[in-house]
Scaffold this motif. Structure first.
Motif, PDB file in Angstrom:
ATOM      1  N   SER A   1       0.831  -1.212   0.000  1.00  0.00           N
ATOM      2  CA  SER A   1       0.000   0.000   0.000  1.00  0.00           C
ATOM      3  C   SER A   1       0.861   1.255   0.000  1.00  0.00           C
ATOM      4  CB  SER A   1      -0.887  -0.027   1.260  1.00  0.00           C
ATOM      5  OG  SER A   1      -1.683   1.129   1.357  1.00  0.00           O
TER       6      SER A   1
ATOM      7  N   ILE B   1       3.066   4.368   0.263  1.00  0.00           N
ATOM      8  CA  ILE B   1       4.467   4.677  -0.041  1.00  0.00           C
ATOM      9  C   ILE B   1       5.249   3.399  -0.358  1.00  0.00           C
ATOM     10  CG2 ILE B   1       6.603   5.512   1.036  1.00  0.00           C
ATOM     11  CD1 ILE B   1       4.751   7.596   2.528  1.00  0.00           C
TER      12      ILE B   1
ATOM     13  N   ASP C   1       4.192  -8.071   3.579  1.00  0.00           N
ATOM     14  CA  ASP C   1       3.051  -7.326   4.137  1.00  0.00           C
ATOM     15  C   ASP C   1       2.084  -8.296   4.791  1.00  0.00           C
ATOM     16  OD1 ASP C   1       2.025  -4.201   3.315  1.00  0.00           O
ATOM     17  OD2 ASP C   1       0.500  -5.540   4.168  1.00  0.00           O
TER      18      ASP C   1
ATOM     19  N   ASP D   1       3.869 -10.754   9.531  1.00  0.00           N
ATOM     20  CA  ASP D   1       3.693  -9.677  10.518  1.00  0.00           C
ATOM     21  C   ASP D   1       5.097  -9.203  10.891  1.00  0.00           C
ATOM     22  OD1 ASP D   1       3.368  -8.134  12.785  1.00  0.00           O
ATOM     23  OD2 ASP D   1       1.881  -9.463  13.697  1.00  0.00           O
ATOM     24  N   THR D   2       5.414  -7.975  10.524  1.00  0.00           N
ATOM     25  CA  THR D   2       6.789  -7.487  10.723  1.00  0.00           C
ATOM     26  C   THR D   2       7.196  -7.435  12.198  1.00  0.00           C
ATOM     27  OG1 THR D   2       5.986  -5.195  10.743  1.00  0.00           O
ATOM     28  CG2 THR D   2       6.799  -6.053   8.630  1.00  0.00           C
TER      29      THR D   2
ATOM     30  N   CYS E   1       8.632   0.059   5.761  1.00  0.00           N
ATOM     31  CA  CYS E   1       7.492   0.979   5.623  1.00  0.00           C
ATOM     32  C   CYS E   1       6.309   0.599   6.490  1.00  0.00           C
ATOM     33  CB  CYS E   1       6.971   0.899   4.183  1.00  0.00           C
ATOM     34  SG  CYS E   1       7.471   2.222   3.126  1.00  0.00           S
TER      35      CYS E   1
ATOM     36  N   TYR F   1      10.618  -2.587  12.414  1.00  0.00           N
ATOM     37  CA  TYR F   1      11.676  -2.023  11.566  1.00  0.00           C
ATOM     38  C   TYR F   1      13.019  -2.664  11.926  1.00  0.00           C
ATOM     39  CZ  TYR F   1       9.160   1.927   9.335  1.00  0.00           C
ATOM     40  OH  TYR F   1       8.343   2.712   8.561  1.00  0.00           O
TER      41      TYR F   1
ATOM     42  N   TYR G   1       2.924   7.118  17.676  1.00  0.00           N
ATOM     43  CA  TYR G   1       3.452   7.159  16.309  1.00  0.00           C
ATOM     44  C   TYR G   1       4.754   7.965  16.223  1.00  0.00           C
ATOM     45  CZ  TYR G   1       3.397   8.144  11.239  1.00  0.00           C
ATOM     46  OH  TYR G   1       3.721   8.268   9.902  1.00  0.00           O
TER      47      TYR G   1
ATOM     48  N   LYS H   1       8.485   6.893  15.177  1.00  0.00           N
ATOM     49  CA  LYS H   1       9.137   7.548  14.032  1.00  0.00           C
ATOM     50  C   LYS H   1      10.469   8.179  14.448  1.00  0.00           C
ATOM     51  CE  LYS H   1       6.781   5.867  11.489  1.00  0.00           C
ATOM     52  NZ  LYS H   1       7.173   5.125  10.299  1.00  0.00           N
TER      53      LYS H   1
ATOM     54  N   GLY I   1       6.686  14.104   4.525  1.00  0.00           N
ATOM     55  CA  GLY I   1       5.694  15.006   5.112  1.00  0.00           C
ATOM     56  C   GLY I   1       4.324  14.369   4.970  1.00  0.00           C
TER      57      GLY I   1
ATOM     58  N   VAL J   1       1.263  12.822   3.014  1.00  0.00           N
ATOM     59  CA  VAL J   1       1.074  12.118   1.747  1.00  0.00           C
ATOM     60  C   VAL J   1      -0.267  11.386   1.782  1.00  0.00           C
ATOM     61  CG1 VAL J   1       2.052  10.395   0.194  1.00  0.00           C
ATOM     62  CG2 VAL J   1       3.579  11.729   1.662  1.00  0.00           C
TER      63      VAL J   1
ATOM     64  N   THR K   1      -2.513   8.571   1.437  1.00  0.00           N
ATOM     65  CA  THR K   1      -2.424   7.115   1.241  1.00  0.00           C
ATOM     66  C   THR K   1      -3.586   6.527   2.045  1.00  0.00           C
ATOM     67  OG1 THR K   1      -1.152   6.670   3.244  1.00  0.00           O
ATOM     68  CG2 THR K   1       0.135   7.237   1.276  1.00  0.00           C
TER      69      THR K   1
HETATM   70  N1  LIG Z   1       1.110   8.818   4.441  1.00  0.00           N
HETATM   71  C1  LIG Z   1       1.750   9.785   5.071  1.00  0.00           C
HETATM   72  O1  LIG Z   1       1.310  10.959   5.103  1.00  0.00           O
HETATM   73  C2  LIG Z   1       3.044   9.500   5.761  1.00  0.00           C
HETATM   74  C3  LIG Z   1       3.760  10.587   6.282  1.00  0.00           C
HETATM   75  C4  LIG Z   1       4.959  10.361   6.926  1.00  0.00           C
HETATM   76  C5  LIG Z   1       5.432   9.068   7.048  1.00  0.00           C
HETATM   77  N2  LIG Z   1       4.734   8.029   6.546  1.00  0.00           N
HETATM   78  C6  LIG Z   1       5.279   6.686   6.736  1.00  0.00           C
HETATM   79  O2  LIG Z   1       5.323   5.991   5.514  1.00  0.00           O
HETATM   80  C7  LIG Z   1       5.194   4.576   5.761  1.00  0.00           C
HETATM   81  C8  LIG Z   1       4.113   4.032   4.858  1.00  0.00           C
HETATM   82  O3  LIG Z   1       2.894   4.687   5.176  1.00  0.00           O
HETATM   83  P1  LIG Z   1       1.664   4.727   4.184  1.00  0.00           P
HETATM   84  O4  LIG Z   1       1.053   6.049   4.310  1.00  0.00           O
HETATM   85  O5  LIG Z   1       2.090   4.229   2.844  1.00  0.00           O
HETATM   86  O6  LIG Z   1       0.678   3.669   4.901  1.00  0.00           O
HETATM   87  P2  LIG Z   1      -0.312   2.562   4.328  1.00  0.00           P
HETATM   88  O7  LIG Z   1      -1.302   2.347   5.418  1.00  0.00           O
HETATM   89  O8  LIG Z   1      -0.796   2.920   2.976  1.00  0.00           O
HETATM   90  O9  LIG Z   1       0.621   1.260   4.204  1.00  0.00           O
HETATM   91  C9  LIG Z   1       1.072   0.572   5.330  1.00  0.00           C
HETATM   92  C10 LIG Z   1       1.249  -0.899   4.988  1.00  0.00           C
HETATM   93  O10 LIG Z   1       1.751  -1.576   6.144  1.00  0.00           O
HETATM   94  C11 LIG Z   1       1.111  -2.839   6.202  1.00  0.00           C
HETATM   95  N3  LIG Z   1       1.176  -3.375   7.566  1.00  0.00           N
HETATM   96  C12 LIG Z   1       0.527  -2.908   8.660  1.00  0.00           C
HETATM   97  N4  LIG Z   1       0.849  -3.662   9.716  1.00  0.00           N
HETATM   98  C13 LIG Z   1       1.694  -4.630   9.291  1.00  0.00           C
HETATM   99  C14 LIG Z   1       2.381  -5.690   9.929  1.00  0.00           C
HETATM  100  N5  LIG Z   1       2.239  -5.942  11.236  1.00  0.00           N
HETATM  101  N6  LIG Z   1       3.187  -6.479   9.182  1.00  0.00           N
HETATM  102  C15 LIG Z   1       3.322  -6.247   7.857  1.00  0.00           C
HETATM  103  N7  LIG Z   1       2.713  -5.249   7.202  1.00  0.00           N
HETATM  104  C16 LIG Z   1       1.909  -4.451   7.914  1.00  0.00           C
HETATM  105  C17 LIG Z   1      -0.305  -2.558   5.737  1.00  0.00           C
HETATM  106  O11 LIG Z   1      -0.979  -3.755   5.363  1.00  0.00           O
HETATM  107  C18 LIG Z   1      -0.057  -1.597   4.588  1.00  0.00           C
HETATM  108  O12 LIG Z   1       0.114  -2.302   3.381  1.00  0.00           O
HETATM  109  C19 LIG Z   1       4.859   4.432   7.252  1.00  0.00           C
HETATM  110  O13 LIG Z   1       6.011   4.059   7.952  1.00  0.00           O
HETATM  111  C20 LIG Z   1       4.421   5.817   7.658  1.00  0.00           C
HETATM  112  O14 LIG Z   1       4.707   6.093   9.013  1.00  0.00           O
HETATM  113  C21 LIG Z   1       3.542   8.213   5.909  1.00  0.00           C
END
Ligand SMILES: NC(=O)c1ccc[n+]([C@@H]2O[C@H](COP(=O)([O-])OP(=O)(O)OC[C@H]3O[C@@H](n4cnc5c(N)ncnc54)[C@H](O)[C@@H]3O)[C@@H](O)[C@H]2O)c1
Length: 269
Positions: free
Chosen positions: A15, A17, A36, A62-63, A89, A117, A154, A158, A185, A187, A189
């Motif tokens: 999903s 990013i 994932d 599950d990570t 991610c 992570y 969160y 981070k 920043g 995004v 999603t």
């Molecule tokens: N979207 C934003 O605005 C934003 C901003 C700053 C940082 N980020 C960071 O970017 C990264 C991706 O975020 P995103 O917005 O793409 O989120 P997202 O929710 O679109 O994707 C997250 C993915 O993680 C998977 N996931 C959740 N728990 C899991 C687990 N236990 N094991 C394996 N997979 C698991 C989900 O199934 C999903 O596919 C994250 O680390 C988030 O903190 C996002």
């Protein structure tokens, strides 16, 4: 191509990013392991990778579980022969004021967003250490360096991502494995979409960014691909903000600015 022939794992690759990073890395010549918890969505990412003419492997996992992290690395090596890089991610978020944050919510966010992570980078990184080359990318957030109301655990996770990147980079950089952190920043999603569905909140969130707009997943993926690539050969233990300048702006803290919303129960501090 920036990643010709490289074998890359992307946790959370189903999903947002993570998916954008998988597709861009494949476009740059990499084979991709999509790791994932969401099998169906991970399969869909794998199809996008194959559409670029590259190999894709799905690891349903599950990570936050050490056995799953090890299986992820083992399956990638079995499928591809080695591991050249990993992008971490995967996340689940539970926004809350600290006085209301429960132990279960804390554990969920920290287990996936910080421990996960570490476990995945360690398992994949051990393979890279053996061959003496590789790159680890931790996707953190500007929320890891900038406190805001209602972030819950969160922002703690981070902030920890940044130190993980620094520590792995310091410990492993001399052995050929670089580690770095990307700080996106805002995004849109699946993680954040609910906020952007409200036009007033979407406008308020764009307004705190000096560039006047939020980012796109593909713009974060560009940073991940750069750090994975040999073009970043002297970049180690670095933080790369990809946020339109938001972290350097004081506007985020303007009192009364409408910033949160139904899915993020907080207001500007
Ligand atoms: N979207 C934003 O605005 C934003 C901003 C700053 C940082 N980020 C960071 O970017 C990264 C991706 O975020 P995103 O917005 O793409 O989120 P997202 O929710 O679109 O994707 C997250 C993915 O993680 C998977 N996931 C959740 N728990 C899991 C687990 N236990 N094991 C394996 N997979 C698991 C989900 O199934 C999903 O596919 C994250 O680390 C988030 O903190 C996002």
């Amino acid at each position: 191509m920036m990643l010709e022939g490289k074998k890359i794992i992307i946790t959370g690759g189903a999903s947002g990013i993570g998916r954008a990073s998988a597709v861009l890395a494949a476009n740059e010549g990499a084979d991709i392991a999509v790791a994932d918890i969401d099998r169906v969505a991970a399969d869909a990412t794998a199809e996008l990778v194959r559409a670029k003419g590259r190999e894709a492997l799905v690891v349903e996992m599950d990570t936050s579980k050490v056995a799953d992290a090890q299986r992820m690395a083992d399956e990638a090596v079995a499928a591809f022969g080695t591991i050249d890089g990993i992008v971490c991610c995967a996340i689940k978020q539970k926004p809350a004021k600290l006085e209301e944050l429960s132990e279960e919510e804390w554990d969920m966010v920290i287990d996936i967003g910080l421990k996960g992570y570490f476990l995945c980078a360690q398992a994949a990184g051990r393979v890279m250490l053996e061959r003496g080359s590789g790159s680890i990318v931790f996707v953190s957030s500007v929320g890891g360096v900038q406190a805001y109301n209602g972030a819950g655990a969160y922002s703690i996770a981070k902030a920890g991502n940044v130190m993980l990147g620094n520590l792995f980079g310091v410990e492993w950089g001399g052995r050929g494995v670089r580690a770095n952190t990307v700080l996106p920043g805002q995004v849109p999603t699946p993680l954040t979409q609910a906020m952007f569905d409200d036009p007033e909140i979407a406008a308020g969130r764009a307004a705190v960014v000096p560039m006047g707009r939020v980012g796109q997943p593909e713009e974060i993926a560009e940073a991940c691909v750069f750090l994975l690539s040999d073009r970043a050969s002297y970049v180690n233990a670095a933080m790369l903000k990809v946020d339109g300048g938001q972290a350097e702006s004081k506007m985020m803290h303007t009192p009364g600015r409408k910033w949160g919303g139904k899915s993020m129960d907080y207001e500007a501090s």
